[in-house]
Design an enzyme around this catalytic site. Structure first.
Site, short mmCIF file in Angstrom:
data_model
loop_
_atom_site.label_atom_id
_atom_site.label_comp_id
_atom_site.label_asym_id
_atom_site.label_seq_id
_atom_site.Cartn_x
_atom_site.Cartn_y
_atom_site.Cartn_z
N LYS A 1 1.23 -1.20 -0.06
CA LYS A 1 0.35 0.16 -0.32
C LYS A 1 0.78 1.14 0.04
O LYS A 1 1.92 1.10 0.65
CB LYS A 1 -1.05 -0.34 0.91
CG LYS A 1 -1.88 1.18 1.13
CD LYS A 1 -2.94 0.72 1.96
CE LYS A 1 -4.20 2.06 2.56
NZ LYS A 1 -5.59 1.23 3.57
N GLU B 1 -18.90 -4.55 10.90
CA GLU B 1 -20.33 -4.03 11.53
C GLU B 1 -21.12 -4.46 11.91
O GLU B 1 -22.01 -3.76 13.08
CB GLU B 1 -21.19 -2.87 10.35
CG GLU B 1 -20.03 -1.42 10.06
CD GLU B 1 -19.27 -2.26 9.00
OE1 GLU B 1 -19.19 -2.79 8.51
OE2 GLU B 1 -18.04 -1.43 8.52
N ARG C 1 -25.24 -1.06 7.32
CA ARG C 1 -24.72 -2.71 7.19
C ARG C 1 -25.34 -3.55 8.84
O ARG C 1 -25.69 -4.55 8.38
CB ARG C 1 -23.36 -2.90 7.68
CG ARG C 1 -22.23 -2.72 6.05
CD ARG C 1 -23.04 -3.99 5.47
NE ARG C 1 -22.57 -3.40 3.59
CZ ARG C 1 -21.63 -3.61 3.62
NH1 ARG C 1 -20.31 -4.35 4.00
NH2 ARG C 1 -20.52 -3.32 2.17
C1 LIG Z 1 -18.57 -1.18 5.31
C2 LIG Z 1 -17.68 -0.11 5.05
N1 LIG Z 1 -16.64 -0.43 5.89
C3 LIG Z 1 -15.81 0.77 6.38
C4 LIG Z 1 -14.69 0.99 5.31
C5 LIG Z 1 -14.20 2.25 5.46
N2 LIG Z 1 -13.25 1.63 4.46
C6 LIG Z 1 -12.41 1.81 3.64
S1 LIG Z 1 -11.12 1.32 2.77
C7 LIG Z 1 -10.87 0.42 4.09
C8 LIG Z 1 -10.25 -0.34 4.33
C9 LIG Z 1 -10.54 -1.73 2.73
O1 LIG Z 1 -8.97 -2.30 3.16
P1 LIG Z 1 -8.57 -3.69 1.93
O2 LIG Z 1 -9.70 -3.56 1.60
O3 LIG Z 1 -7.44 -4.08 2.50
O4 LIG Z 1 -8.21 -2.45 0.95
P2 LIG Z 1 -6.96 -1.61 1.26
O5 LIG Z 1 -6.71 -0.01 1.33
O6 LIG Z 1 -5.92 -2.37 1.54
O7 LIG Z 1 -5.83 -1.02 -0.77
C10 LIG Z 1 -11.88 0.19 5.23
C11 LIG Z 1 -12.32 -0.46 6.63
C12 LIG Z 1 -15.87 0.88 4.20
N3 LIG Z 1 -15.99 1.99 3.33
N4 LIG Z 1 -17.07 0.34 4.02
#
Ligand SMILES: Cc1ncc(C[n+]2csc(CCOP(=O)(O)OP(=O)(O)O)c2C)c(N)n1
Ligand SMILES: CC(=O)[C@@H](O)[C@H](O)COP(=O)(O)O
Ligand SMILES: [Mg+2]
Length: 628
Positions: A292, A378, A406
């Site tokens: 990342k 959630e 959610r």
């Molecule tokens: C239902 C929901 N909960 C929380 C989020 C906030 N959120 C956005 S990106 C993220 C982390 C995602 O991690 P990953 O899938 O590993 O993607 P990366 O950023 O590492 O590419 C979170 C918690 C969201 N977008 N949707």
């Protein structure tokens, strides 16, 4: 208003000879494979330049530059469908699919959305923003293609964080039980926003560090290194041997053909593997290892900080400071949580993967044993809190309003029906600005108000936010405080202020004929509008229970009641006022102002409020139009 072009913004300074020639994946696919590393270099530099000007999501997109190029190079997009989970990592995808010159409008009014959006491009196969939807949507599209006899590959790209959500496993469980042309690409950068949590993440780490697999892989590469013409045997041999020696992965147990892990930044390996994957039948999962923030040192070193950024200095990485007059509501919550935890050992804090965004960083450091990041889960977060409350703990669930959507059944069925003592700190209540419609907390007052036993408070300023958190926490039952993204009007906070009397609002300005019944963040614009309207203003404070005596008095003394809320008008706080008046046979003219029955696109928060007529001029205009 025409948007600034790239040249206006000076973004063209970065070398872009190849990128300038790519107006769609068709141009990309016309390039020789040998030029793809240069495309990746230009794309990465351009991405940093754009986001340094506009702000937005950066680190995740930097990590998928090679993957994005590979997917559009090997697959026949948009005929083959490509779905990005969450979608915050899709800026490179947007740049390669005809939107390069609009990147400077990212997340601005009438500009590009920060997430894939079907109405924005034929290459955006599915609208995203909330996590863990990609595999379900991809499976739906793959089954539709099968049903219609259409040959197409559907690809879902999901991160290691998003993979931890229940919905992702619901989809894997379903897909793995059938024979379907579906590709799931797991983008494993070993990060969520924060470092990842949970057993799934541990499983993935084991796959990456598998002793047998790693040593054999290195051994075979060395053995064949001197015979490049035989190097292609490595892949086939790895597949064969891995199947024999590697303990099967969770994904194989679920019916997927698991391939990987591969280096997500090795362009040649990416192309070769994707070409193999393309020819494979059935549901297959490719495990891609990425970093990342790759390629931009500040983001690589601080992927959490550079997950979502304000505009920044590209040379130094220094982020532009926010404009809040004082602490944000999130910071007020974080400070209150630590103080409350210090005073009450029963307090535990829960977040579904939004530690930093919800203000729990300090709490997590001071009270690590009472801090629970459950990952993107959630539903689990809310019912975990219910279980804790059954056993005498006092859980505080910090959750964004739109992500609370959610966990609606868990809120109703597991917490409120059992009248359990859980406090919900609902952040991002109302419009949220640049994240747009997917992240707007537009509906929480409407979907929470009908739930019996639930106390609902909405603060008008920072001091009231802290008092309401205290009130909700001390209330022995389910209680939610919903507050907006960012800062408030900038009032002084009295940390020792007492809890509020339950169900009591307050008249904060006395006027004539017109009464403005304002909830939460709209008290401030209501007070401004009241100067022109010479209106009474009531800070209602509680959405549930309403201050019925106050409403009765206001109805008696005024010609018109105007309710104001940063929530959908439908079913919102104003509806509650109307229901009360009707139940009492009180006949008075009413006007309900709030969010209209449509989705509000991304823009600055102030622009969004104006779009909805919820700033002072809009309130004045609506009331004057109503009175004729
Ligand atoms: C239902 C929901 N909960 C929380 C989020 C906030 N959120 C956005 S990106 C993220 C982390 C995602 O991690 P990953 O899938 O590993 O993607 P990366 O950023 O590492 O590419 C979170 C918690 C969201 N977008 N949707
Ligand atoms: C992509 C995603 O869902 C999060 O990064 C979200 O954009 C954070 O929102 P805030 O910026 O309001 O914390
Ligand atoms: Mg990740």
């Amino acid at each position: 208003m025409p948007h600034r072009t790239l040249s206006d913004s000076g973004v063209v300074s970065h070398r872009r000879s190849l990128l300038d020639s790519i107006n769609s994946p068709i141009n990309l696919r016309a390039l020789p494979e040998s030029l793809l590393p240069e495309v990746a270099s230009e794309l990465r530099g351009f991405l940093v330049e754009c986001v340094s000007q506009t702000g937005g999501h950066l680190a995740a997109g930097l990590g998928v530059v090679e993957l994005t190029i590979g997917l559009h190079y090997v697959f026949d997009t948009p005929h083959d469908r490509l779905i990005w989970d969450v979608g915050h990592q899709a800026y490179p995808h947007k740049i390669l699919t005809g939107r390069r010159d609009r990147m400077i409008s990212m997340r601005q009014k009438d500009g590009l959305s920060g997430f894939p959006k079907r109405c924005e491009s034929e290459y955006d196969s599915f609208g995203v923003g909330h996590s863990s939807t990609s595999i379900s949507a991809a499976l739906g599209m793959a089954l539709a293609a099968k049903q219609r006899g259409e040959r197409r590959t559907v690809i879902a790209v999901i991160g290691d964080g998003a993979l931890g959500a229940g919905m992702a496993f619901e989809a894997l469980n379903h897909a793995g039980s059938m024979d379907i042309d579906l590709v799931v690409i797991l983008n494993d950068n070993e990060m969520s926003i924060s470092p990842p949590v949970g057993a799934i993440s541990n499983h993935l780490s084991r796959l990456l560090s598998g002793k047998i697999y790693t040593s054999m892989r290195e051994g075979s590469k060395n053995a064949l290194a001197g015979m490049p013409q035989l190097r292609h045997l490595v892949g086939r041999w790895e597949e064969h041997v891995k199947g024999m020696l590697m303990p099967s992965t969770l994904f194989e147990e679920l019916g997927f053909n698991y391939i990987g892990p591969i280096d997500g930044h090795d362009m040649a390996s990416m192309i070769k593997t994707l070409r193999n994957i393309k020819e494979m039948p059935g549901q297959r999962l490719l495990h891609v290892v990425t970093r990342k923030g790759r390629g931009y040192e500040p983001a690589e070193g601080q992927p959490t900080t550079y997950h979502g950024v304000t505009p920044f200095n590209r040379q130094t990485g220094e982020l532009r400071k926010g404009t809040a007059k004082g602490p944000t509501y999130t910071q007020i919550f974080g400070g209150w949580l630590c103080d409350a935890a210090a005073a009450d050992k029963r307090l535990v804090g829960i977040t579904p993967a939004m530690c930093e965004g919800s203000g729990l960083t300090a709490f997590s450091k001071r009270f690590p044993d009472r801090y629970f990041d459950v990952g993107i889960a959630e539903q689990h977060a809310v019912t975990l809190a219910a279980g804790m409350a059954c056993e005498g703990l006092k859980p505080v669930v910090a959750i964004y309003s739109s992500f609370l959507q959610r966990a609606y059944d868990q809120l109703v069925h597991d917490v409120c029906l059992q009248n359990l003592d859980v406090t919900f700190a609902v952040d991002r209540g109302g419009l949220v600005g640049p994240d747009g419609a997917t992240h707007a907390g537009s509906f929480d007052l409407s979907f929470c108000r009908p739930i019996p036993n639930l106390l609902i408070l909405a603060p008008s300023d920072e001091n009231e936010c802290r008092r309401m958190l205290k009130t909700a926490y001390e209330y022995e039952g389910p209680a939610m405080v919903r507050y907006p993204r960012g800062g408030g009007p900038g009032v002084t906070i009295d940390s020792d202020a007492p809890a509020l009397p339950i169900g009591r609002g307050e008249i904060v300005r006395t006027g004539q004929r017109i009464a403005l019944l304002a909830f939460g963040s709209l008290v401030a614009p209501a007070l401004t509008a009241a100067e022109t309207l010479n209106a009474t203003v009531a800070n209602m404070r509680f959405v549930k229970p309403l201050d019925e005596a106050l409403i009765r008095d206001l109805a008696r003394d005024h010609d018109i009641l105007v309710t104001l809320e940063e929530n959908a008008i439908a079913g919102g706080a104003g509806s509650g006022v109307a229901e009360f008046l009707s139940s009492q046979g009180l006949v008075v003219r009413c006007l309900h102002l709030g969010l209209p029955d449509r989705y509000i696109d991304h823009a600055e928060h102030a622009e969004q409020l104006a779009m909805c007529g919820l700033d002072a001029p809009g309130i004045i205009a609506s009331v004057q139009a109503e009175l004729g």
